[in-house]
Design a protein around this motif. Structure first.
Motif, mmCIF file in Angstrom:
data_model
loop_
_atom_site.group_PDB
_atom_site.id
_atom_site.type_symbol
_atom_site.label_atom_id
_atom_site.label_comp_id
_atom_site.label_asym_id
_atom_site.label_seq_id
_atom_site.Cartn_x
_atom_site.Cartn_y
_atom_site.Cartn_z
ATOM 1 N N LYS A 13 15.043 -2.574 5.722
ATOM 2 C CA LYS A 13 16.865 -2.939 6.594
ATOM 3 C C LYS A 13 16.602 -2.353 7.586
ATOM 4 O O LYS A 13 16.888 -2.958 9.101
ATOM 5 C CB LYS A 13 17.368 -3.011 5.661
ATOM 6 C CG LYS A 13 17.363 -4.072 4.080
ATOM 7 C CD LYS A 13 18.007 -4.644 3.366
ATOM 8 C CE LYS A 13 18.177 -5.684 2.563
ATOM 9 N NZ LYS A 13 18.026 -7.067 2.406
ATOM 10 N N GLU A 19 16.613 2.450 -7.271
ATOM 11 C CA GLU A 19 17.027 2.828 -5.830
ATOM 12 C C GLU A 19 17.939 3.824 -5.967
ATOM 13 O O GLU A 19 19.387 3.430 -6.849
ATOM 14 C CB GLU A 19 18.125 0.946 -5.498
ATOM 15 C CG GLU A 19 18.238 0.683 -4.508
ATOM 16 C CD GLU A 19 19.554 -0.375 -3.764
ATOM 17 O OE1 GLU A 19 19.764 -0.604 -2.432
ATOM 18 O OE2 GLU A 19 19.066 -1.016 -4.779
ATOM 19 N N TYR A 33 16.736 -5.244 -7.663
ATOM 20 C CA TYR A 33 15.479 -6.194 -7.059
ATOM 21 C C TYR A 33 14.998 -5.079 -6.332
ATOM 22 O O TYR A 33 15.618 -4.384 -5.580
ATOM 23 C CB TYR A 33 16.547 -7.061 -5.867
ATOM 24 C CG TYR A 33 15.644 -7.856 -4.823
ATOM 25 C CD1 TYR A 33 15.133 -8.919 -5.952
ATOM 26 C CD2 TYR A 33 15.926 -7.642 -3.878
ATOM 27 C CE1 TYR A 33 14.196 -9.366 -4.762
ATOM 28 C CE2 TYR A 33 15.045 -8.284 -3.386
ATOM 29 C CZ TYR A 33 14.221 -8.773 -3.012
ATOM 30 O OH TYR A 33 13.534 -9.913 -2.519
ATOM 31 N N HIS A 34 13.346 -5.490 -5.769
ATOM 32 C CA HIS A 34 12.858 -4.677 -5.022
ATOM 33 C C HIS A 34 11.630 -5.414 -4.196
ATOM 34 O O HIS A 34 10.957 -4.519 -3.064
ATOM 35 C CB HIS A 34 11.480 -3.693 -6.086
ATOM 36 C CG HIS A 34 12.625 -2.485 -6.960
ATOM 37 N ND1 HIS A 34 13.163 -1.484 -5.724
ATOM 38 C CD2 HIS A 34 12.757 -2.028 -8.101
ATOM 39 C CE1 HIS A 34 14.006 -0.290 -7.213
ATOM 40 N NE2 HIS A 34 13.612 -1.624 -7.893
ATOM 41 N N ASP A 60 14.171 4.339 -3.393
ATOM 42 C CA ASP A 60 13.753 2.911 -3.179
ATOM 43 C C ASP A 60 15.601 3.091 -1.886
ATOM 44 O O ASP A 60 16.267 3.037 -2.212
ATOM 45 C CB ASP A 60 14.155 1.146 -3.766
ATOM 46 C CG ASP A 60 14.668 -0.012 -2.355
ATOM 47 O OD1 ASP A 60 15.051 0.137 -1.509
ATOM 48 O OD2 ASP A 60 13.826 -1.020 -3.198
ATOM 49 N N ILE A 113 15.854 0.938 0.778
ATOM 50 C CA ILE A 113 16.124 0.202 2.148
ATOM 51 C C ILE A 113 16.915 0.148 1.888
ATOM 52 O O ILE A 113 17.377 -1.267 3.350
ATOM 53 C CB ILE A 113 14.670 -0.869 1.090
ATOM 54 C CG1 ILE A 113 13.741 -0.669 1.009
ATOM 55 C CG2 ILE A 113 15.394 -2.316 1.461
ATOM 56 C CD1 ILE A 113 12.003 -1.223 0.233
ATOM 57 N N GLN A 114 18.186 -0.437 1.525
ATOM 58 C CA GLN A 114 19.292 -1.073 1.662
ATOM 59 C C GLN A 114 20.246 0.077 2.728
ATOM 60 O O GLN A 114 20.939 0.708 2.996
ATOM 61 C CB GLN A 114 20.347 -1.719 0.185
ATOM 62 C CG GLN A 114 19.460 -2.778 0.095
ATOM 63 C CD GLN A 114 20.812 -4.002 -0.259
ATOM 64 O OE1 GLN A 114 22.108 -3.302 0.578
ATOM 65 N NE2 GLN A 114 20.697 -4.907 -0.739
HETATM 66 C C1 LIG Z 1 16.679 -2.502 -2.355
HETATM 67 C C2 LIG Z 1 15.802 -3.637 -1.894
HETATM 68 N N1 LIG Z 1 14.385 -3.211 -1.731
HETATM 69 C C3 LIG Z 1 13.852 -3.738 -1.593
HETATM 70 C C4 LIG Z 1 13.864 -5.187 -0.653
HETATM 71 C C5 LIG Z 1 13.137 -6.446 0.429
HETATM 72 O O1 LIG Z 1 13.349 -6.298 1.096
HETATM 73 P P1 LIG Z 1 12.881 -7.321 2.451
HETATM 74 O O2 LIG Z 1 13.680 -8.234 2.355
HETATM 75 O O3 LIG Z 1 12.311 -6.064 4.098
HETATM 76 O O4 LIG Z 1 11.483 -7.490 2.455
HETATM 77 C C6 LIG Z 1 15.550 -5.020 -0.680
HETATM 78 C C7 LIG Z 1 15.432 -6.193 0.390
HETATM 79 O O5 LIG Z 1 16.627 -6.939 -0.213
HETATM 80 C C8 LIG Z 1 16.410 -4.882 -1.430
HETATM 81 O O6 LIG Z 1 17.857 -5.307 -1.227
#
Ligand SMILES: Cc1ncc(COP(=O)(O)O)c(C=O)c1O
Length: 445
Positions: free
Chosen positions: A278, A213, A140-141, A246, A248-249
């Motif tokens: 995040k 990720e 999931y991105h 990625d 983000i998490q």
């Molecule tokens: C690995 C990853 N990338 C991107 C996102 C997207 O981030 P956002 O919800 O801040 O747009 C998420 C959100 O859960 C995520 O887990």
């Protein structure tokens, strides 16, 4: 009527009336109304305290006073866009750059993880002049149209896979094709990426990027074997593409021994782009893209301005800097290692007592507990995981599941989660698993 005095059922009724029903609630059959939070604890309208084991956005702790004060102070001075010179922007970019390998020296600030990944996609395509993207299965991105297209977790239930998207197997050494007994799972999984590239080339397609990720989370708290990213990136770069990590998490010290999860692969691995979100603002909506000079210059060469109204505003930058300060001041990386190791140890003791626990994997405060129905096939224990989560909620513990089989308990608590919390949650898991046969709608364990 003030929100404070509105009862939970009335809030739920209003939400059902006013909010799109695709916006889901945790524990949808009996959702929680949370009215405040502090550190790793959240409180409902009756003052009941819940231990938050999943709130990875509240990275340094819910409502951390230093972060709250930074926001308050800067809100009283100035909040404007990045078209004016301001020291917060450059100071913050410098602070982030100090955490990264030298090559990643150019930054863009944005407002959400999705925005960051969407920009990464634009950068990759502009730099490589290619279109296609490789992603992990079940990745999931983000929620933008462009990112749903590169998120198998979503597109499998929507329009399906676009011709420019290629899906690589998750480098899962527990349930994947090459497991813990494979002599070189890193090379084997990387060779699968090479095969995917070859197949794309046969169709006349060209790879712009591999989006990975650093520790696939939605994929089920996966820890890719060391050396896999180097080898996969080599294949991708040979095909003219770039590697997007990625984070983000999983970034910002969650894994303890490194600041970025991609660094677990070794010092010889440097992505071409890193996306962050995040935890970056401890709850304040902000995100960042880090990349190389060459990629940024190729993007600028179009002559088209990149403007983001809120990205990089002085308040967000002040908050971001304070988050970095707190990680340092409170030694949260060392803490994540210490508490994470302790939690893994306690969970491993449970594994020897409860056959439903198939695998415990993790690093720092990123931990997955893979629940299985049988040792041999490792069949995901989906209903049992759902049952356990519901029972834990009744014990005031907030935990959730992930992975293709929705059977992996995921621990990603605020980084102030402590030894006592670890003991508390494992005691409760033990109590539930030890209790007589646990009946669920779909089975029992
Ligand atoms: C690995 C990853 N990338 C991107 C996102 C997207 O981030 P956002 O919800 O801040 O747009 C998420 C959100 O859960 C995520 O887990």
């Amino acid at each position: 009527m003030g929100a404070e005095s509105r009862c939970r059922q009335d809030t739920l009724a209003l939400r059902r009336q006013l909010i799109g029903s695709s916006c889901k609630l945790f524990f949808s059959e009996d959702p929680l109304k949370i009215v405040r939070a502090k550190g790793q604890y959240m409180y409902d309208e009756n003052g009941r305290e819940y231990l938050d084991c999943i709130g990875n956005v509240a990275h340094v702790g819910h409502c951390h006073p230093d972060v709250v004060n930074a926001a308050h102070e800067h809100n009283q001075v100035l909040n404007t866009n990045s078209r004016f010179l301001h020291d917060n922007l450059v100071d913050y970019a410098k602070r982030i750059s100090d955490t990264l390998p030298k090559k990643l020296c150019t930054f863009y600030f944005l407002n959400s993880g999705s925005e960051a990944n969407d920009l990464a996609l634009r950068l990759a395509r502009q730099y490589t002049k290619h279109e296609d993207v490789i992603v992990f299965d079940h990745a999931y991105h983000g929620h933008l149209t462009s990112l749903i297209d590169i998120s198998p977790y979503k597109f499998k239930n929507l329009d399906g896979q676009k011709e420019w998207v290629h899906v690589a197997p998750l480098p899962d050494t527990y349930r994947g094709m090459y497991r813990e007994d494979h002599e070189d799972s890193a090379t084997a999984y990387a060779n699968d990426v090479k095969k995917i590239i070859d197949q794309a080339h046969e169709k006349g397609r060209k790879i712009a990027a591999f989006f990975a990720e650093s520790l696939p989370s939605v994929g089920g708290q996966i820890i890719p074997p060391v050396g896999y990213f180097q080898k996969a990136a080599q294949h991708v770069r040979k095909a003219g593409g770039i590697f997007v990590a990625d984070e983000i998490q999983v970034g910002f010290g969650r894994v303890g021994k490194c600041f970025w999860a991609f660094q677990l692969q070794g010092e010889d691995f440097v992505p071409d782009i890193v996306t962050m979100g995040k935890p970056i603002g401890n709850g304040h909506p902000m995100s960042c893209v880090a990349t190389t000079k060459e990629i940024a210059e190729a993007f600028a060469a179009t002559g088209v301005e990149y403007f983001n109204t809120f990205g990089g505003n002085p308040v967000s930058c002040a908050i971001g800097m304070k988050v970095l300060d707190v990680i340092e001041k409170e030694h949260l990386q060392a803490h994540a290692t210490e508490v994470g190791n302790f939690l893994m140890e306690l969970l491993n003791r449970q594994k020897s007592q409860h056959p439903i626990i198939g695998d415990i994997r993790g690093v720092g405060l990123f931990i997955g507990v893979d629940l299985i129905k049988d040792q041999e096939k490792r069949t995901p224990a989906t209903a049992e995981a759902e049952y356990l989560i519901a029972r834990l909620k009744n014990e005031c513990i907030l935990l959730s599941t992930d992975g293709p089989g929705r059977n992996v308990l995921k621990f990603k608590p605020p980084m102030c989660f402590n030894m006592k919390d670890a003991q508390f949650v494992v005691e409760k898991i033990d109590k539930i698993l030890t209790g007589k046969t646990c009946q669920t709608d779909k089975g029992c364990f």
